[in-house]
Write a protein that holds these residues in place. Structure first.
Motif, mmCIF file in Angstrom:
data_model
loop_
_atom_site.group_PDB
_atom_site.id
_atom_site.type_symbol
_atom_site.label_atom_id
_atom_site.label_comp_id
_atom_site.label_asym_id
_atom_site.label_seq_id
_atom_site.Cartn_x
_atom_site.Cartn_y
_atom_site.Cartn_z
ATOM 1 N N LEU A 105 16.713 26.797 10.215
ATOM 2 C CA LEU A 105 16.363 27.577 11.397
ATOM 3 C C LEU A 105 14.873 27.484 11.688
ATOM 4 O O LEU A 105 14.453 27.419 12.843
ATOM 5 N N GLY A 106 14.065 27.455 10.639
ATOM 6 C CA GLY A 106 12.632 27.286 10.818
ATOM 7 C C GLY A 106 12.285 25.932 11.409
ATOM 8 O O GLY A 106 11.423 25.821 12.285
ATOM 9 N N VAL A 107 12.968 24.892 10.965
ATOM 10 C CA VAL A 107 12.721 23.534 11.458
ATOM 11 C C VAL A 107 13.029 23.427 12.950
ATOM 12 O O VAL A 107 12.318 22.744 13.684
ATOM 13 N N VAL A 108 14.064 24.109 13.410
ATOM 14 C CA VAL A 108 14.438 24.013 14.819
ATOM 15 C C VAL A 108 13.707 25.021 15.699
ATOM 16 O O VAL A 108 13.966 25.099 16.894
ATOM 17 N N SER B 145 24.059 23.408 16.067
ATOM 18 C CA SER B 145 24.340 24.844 16.186
ATOM 19 C C SER B 145 23.084 25.675 15.992
ATOM 20 O O SER B 145 22.878 26.673 16.683
ATOM 21 N N ALA B 146 22.238 25.264 15.062
ATOM 22 C CA ALA B 146 20.979 25.980 14.840
ATOM 23 C C ALA B 146 20.105 25.917 16.083
ATOM 24 O O ALA B 146 19.513 26.917 16.500
ATOM 25 N N GLY B 147 20.034 24.758 16.710
ATOM 26 C CA GLY B 147 19.260 24.615 17.936
ATOM 27 C C GLY B 147 19.811 25.444 19.072
ATOM 28 O O GLY B 147 19.060 26.082 19.825
ATOM 29 N N ILE C 18 16.887 38.212 11.786
ATOM 30 C CA ILE C 18 17.922 37.497 11.051
ATOM 31 C C ILE C 18 17.899 38.081 9.648
ATOM 32 O O ILE C 18 16.902 37.978 8.944
ATOM 33 N N ARG C 19 18.976 38.712 9.261
ATOM 34 C CA ARG C 19 19.013 39.430 7.995
ATOM 35 C C ARG C 19 19.823 38.666 6.940
ATOM 36 O O ARG C 19 20.925 38.227 7.200
ATOM 37 N N VAL D 256 10.541 33.153 17.348
ATOM 38 C CA VAL D 256 11.537 33.909 18.105
ATOM 39 C C VAL D 256 12.050 35.121 17.331
ATOM 40 O O VAL D 256 12.290 36.176 17.927
ATOM 41 N N ALA D 257 12.245 34.980 16.031
ATOM 42 C CA ALA D 257 12.893 36.039 15.251
ATOM 43 C C ALA D 257 12.198 36.250 13.911
ATOM 44 O O ALA D 257 11.575 35.325 13.370
#
Length: 66
Positions: free
Chosen positions: A50-53, A19-21, A39-40, A58-59
């Motif tokens: 999220l950082g790993v993927v 899902s993260a990917g 991303i808040r 991007v954000a």
């Protein structure tokens, strides 16, 4: 249509790798349209995954202020 696109992750406790990917792929498409993505308030575990993927290019991530 909004710029920046803001995603509130304060209620997200977990996210799986697939899902993260998928999220990063979707946000990459939005980023290519010239929009800023934020991303808040993710928790640290979610933010690290999220950082790993590949989310960091991007954000922007905004952590909750303690």
């Amino acid at each position: 249509k909004r710029d920046p696109v803001v995603l509130d992750f304060s209620a997200v406790t977990r996210i799986d790798f697939v899902s993260a990917g998928t999220l990063v792929n979707l946000l990459t498409t939005i980023k290519r349209q010239g929009k800023r993505i934020v991303i808040r308030r993710p928790n640290r575990l979610v933010a690290e995954l999220l950082g790993v993927v590949g989310l960091r290019p991007v954000a922007d991530i905004e952590f909750a202020k303690n």
